[in-house]
Design an enzyme around this catalytic site. Structure first.
Site, PDB file in Angstrom:
ATOM      1  N   ARG A 124       2.002  -1.469  12.317  1.00 39.81           N
ATOM      2  CA  ARG A 124       2.423  -0.126  12.725  1.00 39.81           C
ATOM      3  C   ARG A 124       2.812  -0.018  14.208  1.00 39.81           C
ATOM      4  O   ARG A 124       2.739   1.055  14.796  1.00 39.81           O
ATOM      5  CB  ARG A 124       1.324   0.897  12.408  1.00 39.81           C
ATOM      6  N   SER A 154       1.289   9.885   6.693  1.00 39.93           N
ATOM      7  CA  SER A 154      -0.097   9.509   6.963  1.00 39.93           C
ATOM      8  C   SER A 154      -0.479   9.877   8.388  1.00 39.93           C
ATOM      9  O   SER A 154       0.245   9.569   9.333  1.00 39.93           O
ATOM     10  CB  SER A 154      -0.284   8.002   6.762  1.00 39.93           C
ATOM     11  N   GLU A 158      -1.682   7.609  13.475  1.00 43.18           N
ATOM     12  CA  GLU A 158      -0.393   7.042  13.097  1.00 43.18           C
ATOM     13  C   GLU A 158       0.735   7.985  13.507  1.00 43.18           C
ATOM     14  O   GLU A 158       1.822   7.540  13.858  1.00 43.18           O
ATOM     15  CB  GLU A 158      -0.340   6.781  11.589  1.00 43.18           C
TER      16      GLU A 158
END
Length: 307
Positions: free
Chosen positions: A166, A215, A297
């Protein structure tokens, strides 16, 4: 601000709330929508070096704080959404939607199906090494074109980006304008059938009809030096949030979804401060319950409202 030769659109004091999926946020000093790469280069060359820039995609994974951004926000549009296919390689403009890239690739018998259910555009997907179903941008990435803060057009590789879970080492101040990905050969019908099934599963398990930003937190397990991530690991953010009793938790108009507890939604009238406060409350509760520190995130940028 005067820019000589500008062909795109430069707007002062532009409210950003309507440009994010969560529909929150204050004003940017300027919003710049370049006509094409040459226009982007021209503006970046003329902007004073001390002026901050912030490249913004479709706002699918973003909270802009209520006080706005002291920056020139750069939002790529129609001149940056082309998709070209040559052999097993797909070159997409940074503004091309992930879902569109997946579908065009499938039409050509190339498998980039994992992109179908990822909200947002290719620029953001590359910058954050987006992925799902055990596949990631790092697995299919060939190269990308960027325009540097000084207006230089460069090609970068996976070595430059240093893909991790990520995140990437994306050059500071640069704007990604296109990316080339490599797909594996597959039957077009099978790819479209698979994507349809993935969409069905997503809609059954996620609040896709609500105002969310995907998310909220990264899954807490499965980090590795290769960038392989944790969608296949057992420990999920939604599980530790549930265990901490935070499914459905609210702060003002912000709520952790009842349908999927790792999705934060604007349930109506939420401010950016509501959303961020709720996220921090969830992080504290999860840490107190399990000793796990959840990492955001969703990107959060800008300034809070001053008193």
């Amino acid at each position: 601000m005067i820019i000589e030769g500008l062909r795109g659109k430069l707007t002062a004091n532009r409210d950003l709330s309507g440009l994010t999926w969560l529909r929150v946020g204050g004003q940017a000093d300027y919003l710049f929508q370049p006509a094409d790469i040459a226009d982007l280069q021209l503006v970046l060359r003329q902007l004073p070096a001390d002026v901050e820039i912030f490249p913004m995609g479709v706002g699918s994974n973003l909270i802009v704080r209520d006080g706005g951004l002291r920056a020139v926000v750069i939002r790529l549009g129609r001149g940056f959404n082309g998709i070209e296919i040559e052999g097993d390689q797909i070159t997409a403009g940074a503004a091309a939607l992930d879902a569109h890239v997946a579908k065009r690739a499938a039409d050509a018998g190339l498998d980039l199906s994992f992109l179908r259910t990822i909200p947002g555009s290719i620029g953001g997907a590359v910058r954050m090494n987006a992925g799902c179903y055990g596949s990631y941008i790092a697995d299919v990435f060939v190269s990308a074109q960027i325009v540097t803060r000084t207006g230089e057009l460069l090609e970068i590789t996976a070595r430059d980006l240093q893909f991790q879970y990520r995140q990437t080492a994306f050059p500071a101040g640069a704007v990604l304008v296109s990316a080339t990905l490599r797909g594996t050969q597959a039957d077009p019908k099978n790819l479209h059938d698979r994507m349809a099934e993935q969409l069905k599963k997503r809609d059954e398990s996620q609040p896709t009809k609500e105002r969310s930003a995907g998310s909220t937190f990264r899954n807490p397990a499965g980090f590795s030096s290769t960038g392989r991530a944790d969608d296949v690991q057992d420990l999920k953010a939604w599980k530790v949030i549930d265990d901490a009793g935070m499914r459905g938790a609210r702060v003002g108009g912000a709520q952790m979804s009842e349908k999927h507890s790792n999705f934060m939604i604007n349930a109506g009238g939420a401010s950016a401060a509501d959303l961020e406060s709720l996220g921090e409350k969830v992080r504290k509760k999860v840490y107190a319950n399990s000793g796990i520190t959840l990492e955001w995130e969703i990107m959060r940028v800008g300034e809070p409202l001053s008193d």
